[in-house]
Design an enzyme around this catalytic site. Structure first.
Site, PDB file in Angstrom:
ATOM      1  N   ARG A  48      21.078  16.328  15.149  1.00 40.88           N
ATOM      2  CA  ARG A  48      21.168  16.476  13.690  1.00 40.88           C
ATOM      3  C   ARG A  48      20.567  15.248  13.016  1.00 40.88           C
ATOM      4  NH1 ARG A  48      25.428  14.998  11.330  1.00 40.88           N
ATOM      5  NH2 ARG A  48      26.890  15.874  12.844  1.00 40.88           N
ATOM      6  N   TYR A 100       9.636  26.509 -10.146  1.00 41.65           N
ATOM      7  CA  TYR A 100      10.055  27.451  -9.115  1.00 41.65           C
ATOM      8  C   TYR A 100      11.497  27.880  -9.409  1.00 41.65           C
ATOM      9  CZ  TYR A 100      11.273  29.295  -4.523  1.00 41.65           C
ATOM     10  OH  TYR A 100      11.696  30.096  -3.509  1.00 41.65           O
ATOM     11  N   ASP A 172       7.018  18.458  -7.230  1.00 39.93           N
ATOM     12  CA  ASP A 172       6.891  19.570  -6.288  1.00 39.93           C
ATOM     13  C   ASP A 172       5.386  19.807  -6.138  1.00 39.93           C
ATOM     14  OD1 ASP A 172       6.630  22.002  -4.984  1.00 39.93           O
ATOM     15  OD2 ASP A 172       8.361  22.923  -5.976  1.00 39.93           O
ATOM     16  N   LYS A 197       4.630  26.722   3.280  1.00 36.05           N
ATOM     17  CA  LYS A 197       3.422  27.266   2.678  1.00 36.05           C
ATOM     18  C   LYS A 197       2.173  26.691   3.356  1.00 36.05           C
ATOM     19  CE  LYS A 197       6.585  29.108   0.046  1.00 36.05           C
ATOM     20  NZ  LYS A 197       7.040  28.504  -1.212  1.00 36.05           N
TER      21      LYS A 197
HETATM   22  C1  LIG Z   1       8.224  28.301  -1.845  1.00 36.39           C
HETATM   23  C2  LIG Z   1       8.376  27.238  -2.860  1.00 36.39           C
HETATM   24  C3  LIG Z   1       9.559  26.483  -2.937  1.00 36.39           C
HETATM   25  C4  LIG Z   1      10.761  26.756  -2.050  1.00 36.39           C
HETATM   26  O1  LIG Z   1      10.503  26.473  -0.715  1.00 36.39           O
HETATM   27  P1  LIG Z   1      11.283  27.203   0.498  1.00 36.39           P
HETATM   28  O2  LIG Z   1      10.604  26.652   1.702  1.00 36.39           O
HETATM   29  O3  LIG Z   1      11.086  28.677   0.313  1.00 36.39           O
HETATM   30  O4  LIG Z   1      12.711  26.827   0.367  1.00 36.39           O
HETATM   31  C5  LIG Z   1       9.627  25.494  -3.894  1.00 36.39           C
HETATM   32  N1  LIG Z   1       8.599  25.246  -4.732  1.00 36.39           N
HETATM   33  C6  LIG Z   1       7.458  25.948  -4.692  1.00 36.39           C
HETATM   34  C7  LIG Z   1       6.368  25.631  -5.652  1.00 36.39           C
HETATM   35  C8  LIG Z   1       7.303  26.981  -3.758  1.00 36.39           C
HETATM   36  O5  LIG Z   1       6.174  27.687  -3.738  1.00 36.39           O
END
Ligand SMILES: *Cc1c(COP(=O)(O)O)cnc(C)c1O
Length: 375
Positions: A48, A100, A172, A197
Site C-alpha cells: 500500500r 469535469y 487538471d 486517458k
Molecule cells: C476522465 C477525467 C477525469 C477523471 O478521471 P478517472 O480516471 O476517470 O477517475 C478527470 N478529469 C478529466 C478532464 C477527465 O477527462
C-alpha cells in the site's frame, strides 16, 4: 536534461541488473522481507505504501512534467480527491464553472459536507477569479481546455492571482497532457492527470496521478492520503501506464494533428451549429491556447443543428467511431455528453464530444460526414 520524447521512453527504465531483461518486470508481492538483523532488504516494506512498479512510474511521471515528485493513484478522481482531502475544514477552493463533473461531485457533494468551502467561477474572467479568492482560499483548481466545451483558461494569469493570496494552483491537465501543455512551467503548483486517458492510451487501465513542483507540507499530506487510504494502482496497472508513457508523445502529437485537421473541416460544414476546438482561430480562447499549449489537444465538441434527439441520431449513424464515454485511447470515441452527465448537467443538449484516436483522419472525417448528412 533529455527532452520529453526521450524521457518518455527512458525514465524509470533500466535493464534488470540480474537478468538483463530490457522490458520491466511486474513485482506482485504485497510484502517485502527483512534480514536477520531486522533491516529491510530493500526500500520496500508493504505494497500500500510503495511498490517497485509504482515507484518507477512515479519517477517517470515526475520527469516527464519536470516536477519534483509524482504520486500515482487508482484513478484520476482519487488523485483529485487527495488534493481536496489535504485541505482542512473551513478552507476554500475556487473551482471553474466548466469542470469535469466528477471533480465537482467530490468537492461539493462529499467534502462540502466536511466543511470544505468553494466558489464556482468562469475562469476566462480573471476579475471574477480575483473576486472569488479569499484569505481562506488554499487551492485554485483549473481545468483547461475544459470538459466538454473546451474553454481555455490562462494558467499563468490565474497562477499570479492565486500566488498573490498564498493559494496553490492545481491544473487538471488530462486533456493537455505533459506533451501539449507544460503546466508546472506555466506557474501551476500541481498537475493532475487521469492517466486512464492519454498516458495509458489504450483504454485498458484506470489510473491517475499528481505531479508537484514543490515537496512541502501540503505534498506530505497528499502522500499520507495516497499511502494511508490506499487508492493506488496495482503493480500491473502501474506497469501498463508506464508502458503507455513511452509512446505518449508520438501518439498525442498524431492525435492532435488529426484533430486539428478534422476540426478545421467540420468548421466549414453548415450542418453544424458550432465546432469547439482551441486550435481553430475562431475559438474564443485560441490566442491564449496558442500561447500556453504546444499542441491543441485531440478533443473536439460539436453542436449539431437541432436538439438532443438529433445529436443522438448523428452519433447513431457512425460506423467507425465508437459510441462510448472516455477519451485518450488509440480508437476514436464519441458521446452525447449530457446523457452521460445526467439530469443536473449544464452541457448543451445538442453537443457531441469526440475523442480523436489514431485512425486515418480522412476515414474519421468520412464517417462523421456521412453521419451528419444522412441522419
Ligand atoms: C476522465 C477525467 C477525469 C477523471 O478521471 P478517472 O480516471 O476517470 O477517475 C478527470 N478529469 C478529466 C478532464 C477527465 O477527462
Amino acid at each position: 536534461m533529455p527532452r520529453p520524447d526521450t524521457i518518455a521512453v527512458h525514465a524509470g527504465r533500466t535493464a534488470d541488473p540480474q537478468t538483463g531483461a530490457v522490458a520491466p518486470g511486474i513485482v506482485l508481492s504485497t510484502t517485502f522481507a527483512r534480514h536477520a538483523d531486522g533491516q529491510l532488504v530493500s526500500e520496500y516494506l508493504y505494497s500500500r505504501e510503495r511498490t517497485p512498479n509504482r515507484s518507477v512510474l512515479e519517477e517517470a511521471l515526475a520527469a516527464l512534467d519536470d516536477g519534483r515528485e509524482a504520486a500515482a493513484f487508482a484513478s484520476g478522481s482519487a488523485a483529485t480527491a487527495a488534493v481536496f482531502m489535504a485541505l482542512s475544514t473551513g478552507d476554500h477552493v475556487v473551482l471553474p464553472a466548466d469542470a469535469y463533473y466528477g471533480t465537482r461531485k467530490i468537492l461539493i457533494d462529499v467534502l462540502g459536507r466536511w466543511g470544505l468551502r468553494h466558489s464556482v467561477v468562469d475562469m476566462r474572467d480573471l476579475e471574477a477569479v480575483e473576486r472569488a479568492v479569499t484569505p481562506a482560499t488554499k487551492v485554485v483548481w483549473v481545468e483547461t481546455p475544459s470538459n466538454p466545451t473546451l474553454t481555455v483558461t490562462d494558467i499563468s494569469a490565474v497562477a499570479a492571482i492565486a500566488h498573490k493570496h498564498g493559494a496553490k494552483v492545481a491544473v487538471d491537465n488530462t486533456w493537455g497532457t505533459p506533451i501539449g501543455q507544460r503546466v508546472l512551467q506555466l506557474g501551476a503548483d500541481l498537475a493532475m492527470y487521469s492517466t486512464t486517458k492519454y498516458h495509458g492510451g489504450h483504454t485498458d487501465v484506470l489510473s491517475g496521478a499528481l505531479v508537484t513542483r514543490d515537496v512541502d507540507e501540503f505534498w506530505s499530506r497528499v502522500r499520507t492520503i495516497q499511502t494511508g487510504f490506499g487508492a493506488v494502482p496495482s503493480p500491473f496497472d502501474a506497469w501498463l501506464v508506464h508502458r503507455g508513457l513511452a509512446s505518449l508523445p508520438t501518439r498525442f502529437r498524431q492525435q492532435c494533428a488529426s484533430a486539428l485537421h478534422i476540426a478545421t473541416e467540420l468548421a466549414k460544414d453548415s450542418a453544424l451549429e458550432v465546432v469547439h476546438y482551441p486550435g481553430l482561430v475562431t475559438h474564443p480562447g485560441h490566442a491564449i491556447a496558442a500561447r500556453q499549449m504546444l499542441h491543441f489537444g485531440a478533443m473536439i465538441s460539436i453542436q449539431v443543428r437541432g436538439d438532443a434527439q438529433r445529436a443522438i441520431a448523428v452519433a447513431g449513424k457512425l460506423k467507425l467511431i465508437t459510441r462510448a464515454t472516455s477519451l485518450g485511447g488509440v480508437e476514436s470515441l464519441i458521446e452525447h455528453r449530457k446523457t452521460t452527465e445526467g439530469p443536473t448537467s449544464t452541457t448543451p443538449d445538442n453537443l457531441l464530444r469526440i475523442s480523436i484516436g489514431l485512425e486515418d483522419p480522412l476515414d474519421l472525417l468520412e464517417d462523421l460526414w456521412q453521419a451528419i448528412h444522412t441522419s
